[in-house]
Design a protein around this motif. Structure first.
Motif, PDB file in Angstrom:
ATOM      1  N   ALA A   1       0.849  -1.197   0.000  1.00 25.04           N
ATOM      2  CA  ALA A   1       0.000   0.000   0.000  1.00 25.04           C
ATOM      3  C   ALA A   1       0.879   1.239   0.000  1.00 25.04           C
ATOM      4  CB  ALA A   1      -0.928  -0.018   1.221  1.00 25.04           C
ATOM      5  N   VAL A   2       1.398   1.569  -1.158  1.00 26.50           N
ATOM      6  CA  VAL A   2       2.293   2.722  -1.288  1.00 26.50           C
ATOM      7  C   VAL A   2       1.465   3.975  -1.547  1.00 26.50           C
ATOM      8  CG1 VAL A   2       4.182   3.722  -2.629  1.00 26.50           C
ATOM      9  CG2 VAL A   2       4.118   1.260  -2.191  1.00 26.50           C
ATOM     10  N   PRO A   3       1.618   5.016  -0.719  1.00 24.89           N
ATOM     11  CA  PRO A   3       0.875   6.261  -0.971  1.00 24.89           C
ATOM     12  C   PRO A   3       1.276   6.883  -2.309  1.00 24.89           C
ATOM     13  CG  PRO A   3       1.797   6.218   1.256  1.00 24.89           C
ATOM     14  CD  PRO A   3       2.410   5.078   0.517  1.00 24.89           C
ATOM     15  N   GLY A   4       0.291   7.365  -3.048  1.00 15.46           N
ATOM     16  CA  GLY A   4       0.569   8.011  -4.323  1.00 15.46           C
ATOM     17  C   GLY A   4       1.019   7.058  -5.413  1.00 15.46           C
ATOM     18  N   ARG A   5       0.518   5.818  -5.375  1.00 10.25           N
ATOM     19  CA  ARG A   5       0.961   4.823  -6.349  1.00 10.25           C
ATOM     20  C   ARG A   5       0.605   5.235  -7.767  1.00 10.25           C
ATOM     21  NH1 ARG A   5      -0.849  -1.122  -5.036  1.00 10.25           N
ATOM     22  NH2 ARG A   5      -2.884  -0.087  -5.065  1.00 10.25           N
ATOM     23  N   ARG A   6      -0.571   5.789  -7.974  1.00  8.19           N
ATOM     24  CA  ARG A   6      -0.963   6.217  -9.324  1.00  8.19           C
ATOM     25  C   ARG A   6      -0.071   7.346  -9.830  1.00  8.19           C
ATOM     26  NH1 ARG A   6      -7.640   6.278  -9.420  1.00  8.19           N
ATOM     27  NH2 ARG A   6      -7.914   4.024  -9.025  1.00  8.19           N
ATOM     28  N   LEU A   7       0.275   8.247  -8.921  1.00  6.72           N
ATOM     29  CA  LEU A   7       1.157   9.345  -9.310  1.00  6.72           C
ATOM     30  C   LEU A   7       2.535   8.828  -9.684  1.00  6.72           C
ATOM     31  CD1 LEU A   7       1.622  12.388  -9.595  1.00  6.72           C
ATOM     32  CD2 LEU A   7       2.232  12.456  -7.165  1.00  6.72           C
ATOM     33  N   LEU A   8       3.014   7.839  -8.948  1.00  5.14           N
ATOM     34  CA  LEU A   8       4.314   7.251  -9.260  1.00  5.14           C
ATOM     35  C   LEU A   8       4.292   6.541 -10.615  1.00  5.14           C
ATOM     36  CD1 LEU A   8       5.302   5.790  -5.765  1.00  5.14           C
ATOM     37  CD2 LEU A   8       6.324   7.746  -6.927  1.00  5.14           C
ATOM     38  N   ASN A   9       3.210   5.820 -10.898  1.00  5.25           N
ATOM     39  CA  ASN A   9       3.091   5.164 -12.200  1.00  5.25           C
ATOM     40  C   ASN A   9       3.060   6.178 -13.336  1.00  5.25           C
ATOM     41  OD1 ASN A   9       3.036   2.471 -11.291  1.00  5.25           O
ATOM     42  ND2 ASN A   9       0.859   2.596 -10.811  1.00  5.25           N
TER      43      ASN A   9
ATOM     44  N   ALA B   1       4.454   9.118 -13.195  1.00  6.43           N
ATOM     45  CA  ALA B   1       5.806   9.680 -13.286  1.00  6.43           C
ATOM     46  C   ALA B   1       6.729   8.767 -14.078  1.00  6.43           C
ATOM     47  CB  ALA B   1       6.365   9.908 -11.880  1.00  6.43           C
ATOM     48  N   LEU B   2       6.541   7.456 -13.970  1.00  3.68           N
ATOM     49  CA  LEU B   2       7.359   6.515 -14.743  1.00  3.68           C
ATOM     50  C   LEU B   2       7.104   6.679 -16.237  1.00  3.68           C
ATOM     51  CD1 LEU B   2       6.994   3.294 -12.562  1.00  3.68           C
ATOM     52  CD2 LEU B   2       9.041   4.707 -12.824  1.00  3.68           C
ATOM     53  N   ILE B   3       5.853   6.908 -16.595  1.00  2.00           N
ATOM     54  CA  ILE B   3       5.529   7.115 -18.009  1.00  2.00           C
ATOM     55  C   ILE B   3       6.145   8.410 -18.507  1.00  2.00           C
ATOM     56  CG2 ILE B   3       3.643   7.456 -19.651  1.00  2.00           C
ATOM     57  CD1 ILE B   3       1.898   5.716 -17.859  1.00  2.00           C
ATOM     58  N   VAL B   4       6.033   9.459 -17.716  1.00  2.00           N
ATOM     59  CA  VAL B   4       6.590  10.758 -18.107  1.00  2.00           C
ATOM     60  C   VAL B   4       8.107  10.670 -18.234  1.00  2.00           C
ATOM     61  CG1 VAL B   4       6.915  13.152 -17.374  1.00  2.00           C
ATOM     62  CG2 VAL B   4       4.685  12.043 -17.096  1.00  2.00           C
ATOM     63  N   ALA B   5       8.751   9.905 -17.348  1.00  2.00           N
ATOM     64  CA  ALA B   5      10.211   9.781 -17.377  1.00  2.00           C
ATOM     65  C   ALA B   5      10.697   9.200 -18.698  1.00  2.00           C
ATOM     66  CB  ALA B   5      10.683   8.913 -16.209  1.00  2.00           C
ATOM     67  N   GLN B   6       9.893   8.329 -19.297  1.00  2.00           N
ATOM     68  CA  GLN B   6      10.293   7.738 -20.570  1.00  2.00           C
ATOM     69  C   GLN B   6      10.063   8.667 -21.753  1.00  2.00           C
ATOM     70  OE1 GLN B   6       9.501   3.281 -20.850  1.00  2.00           O
ATOM     71  NE2 GLN B   6       8.045   3.834 -19.267  1.00  2.00           N
ATOM     72  N   MET B   7       9.335   9.747 -21.530  1.00  2.00           N
ATOM     73  CA  MET B   7       9.067  10.708 -22.603  1.00  2.00           C
ATOM     74  C   MET B   7      10.111  11.808 -22.681  1.00  2.00           C
ATOM     75  SD  MET B   7       4.933  11.177 -22.233  1.00  2.00           S
ATOM     76  CE  MET B   7       3.824   9.770 -22.338  1.00  2.00           C
ATOM     77  N   VAL B   8      10.944  11.931 -21.649  1.00  2.00           N
ATOM     78  CA  VAL B   8      11.961  12.987 -21.655  1.00  2.00           C
ATOM     79  C   VAL B   8      13.040  12.627 -22.674  1.00  2.00           C
ATOM     80  CG1 VAL B   8      13.667  14.214 -20.270  1.00  2.00           C
ATOM     81  CG2 VAL B   8      11.519  13.470 -19.231  1.00  2.00           C
ATOM     82  N   PRO B   9      13.332  13.512 -23.632  1.00  2.00           N
ATOM     83  CA  PRO B   9      14.357  13.203 -24.641  1.00  2.00           C
ATOM     84  C   PRO B   9      15.714  12.959 -23.995  1.00  2.00           C
ATOM     85  CG  PRO B   9      13.052  15.110 -25.292  1.00  2.00           C
ATOM     86  CD  PRO B   9      12.682  14.813 -23.873  1.00  2.00           C
ATOM     87  N   ALA B  10      16.419  11.952 -24.507  1.00  2.00           N
ATOM     88  CA  ALA B  10      17.720  11.608 -23.935  1.00  2.00           C
ATOM     89  C   ALA B  10      18.718  12.746 -24.080  1.00  2.00           C
ATOM     90  CB  ALA B  10      18.259  10.350 -24.606  1.00  2.00           C
TER      91      ALA B  10
END
Length: 269
Positions: free
Chosen positions: A91-99, A101-110
């Protein structure tokens, strides 16, 4: 029957077109330098001297790429495995927000990330080092690995975890003894993708390890054959062939694990 023949012919043709660059790479690597510009479809002027150049000049770069690839795999799994367990089963608080954030992290240009890494690395003194390159490559692999492994761990029945807890196992023991063994396919898939990303990386290598000397990866070793006025096509293609062998071998060996890992979590009971 006619339809089957037609689709097979089209599939073979498309496969041949896609694999032609690979064939051309091998062809050039086996052709003498003075005959490369003729563009023969077969290496009539056969030679293996370009591979001798690779053995003589590129082995340190291959060793560095292997070290960076294995280091990236280690960092990725050490971060992704417990993070995925927490997101999937705790039961991690903010699990949806973390998920998200993972999607957004993959969108940042290298390229944007490389500029930020360069500024930070130059200040803390890890520019042109293998650990710095491992850390940079891991930032690309970790988000994908967490999402992949989380999808698999979500499908693990909670009854198994509850049975372990009834036997007195802590959350850490349950993760180590129950969840990790069952997540083998997804972990292998995540490790393979992490290695391939690190092995083929050029952007981070050219930005963060440009002056690393013999500690540069093989992608920078290939770049040595590209000059302002002349390109050494034979050694370049031979190096590319040699650098492709580990990746191709890993894909063949781990094929069944990849097929199971990438579909993990796609179907729910």
């Amino acid at each position: 029957m006619n339809r089957s023949w037609w689709t097979t012919a089209v599939a073979v043709l498309l496969t041949a077109i896609m694999l032609f660059p690979v064939y051309w790479m091998v062809n050039v690597s086996l052709t003498r330098r003075e005959s490369i510009r003729r563009g023969d479809l077969l290496p009539f002027d056969f030679t293996t001297e370009h591979y001798a150049v690779v053995v003589r000049e590129q082995l340190p770069y291959l060793g560095t790429s292997l070290l960076v690839g294995l280091g990236t795999v280690l960092v990725t799994l050490l971060v992704a495995a417990p993070a995925s367990f927490a997101l999937a089963k705790l039961a991690v608080p903010g699990r949806r927000l973390l998920n998200f954030a993972l999607i957004v992290a993959q969108m940042v240009p290298a390229v944007v990330m490389s500029l930020g890494f360069y500024s930070i690395y130059s200040r803390i003194g890890v520019l042109n080092t293998v650990p710095g390159l491992i850390l940079a490559d891991s930032t690309i692999a970790v988000p994908f690995a967490v999402m992949l492994v989380t999808a698999f761990m979500t499908g693990i029945p909670r009854e198994l975890m509850q049975a372990a807890q009834l036997d007195g196992a802590s959350a850490w023991r349950t993760f180590r003894s129950v969840v990790l063994p069952m997540s083998r396919n997804s972990m292998i898939t995540a490790a393979l993708f992490a290695f391939l990303w690190a092995w083929s990386d050029f952007l981070f290598a050219s930005t963060l390890d440009r002056e690393g000397g013999s500690l540069r990866p093989i992608t920078m070793g290939i770049y040595n054959y590209i000059g302002a006025q002349n390109q050494e096509w034979g050694p370049m293609m031979a190096t590319a062939v040699v650098a492709s062998i580990p990746a191709a071998a890993l894909l063949v060996v781990a094929q069944k694990y990849i097929a199971a890992g990438v579909t993990a979590g796609a179907v729910k009971d």
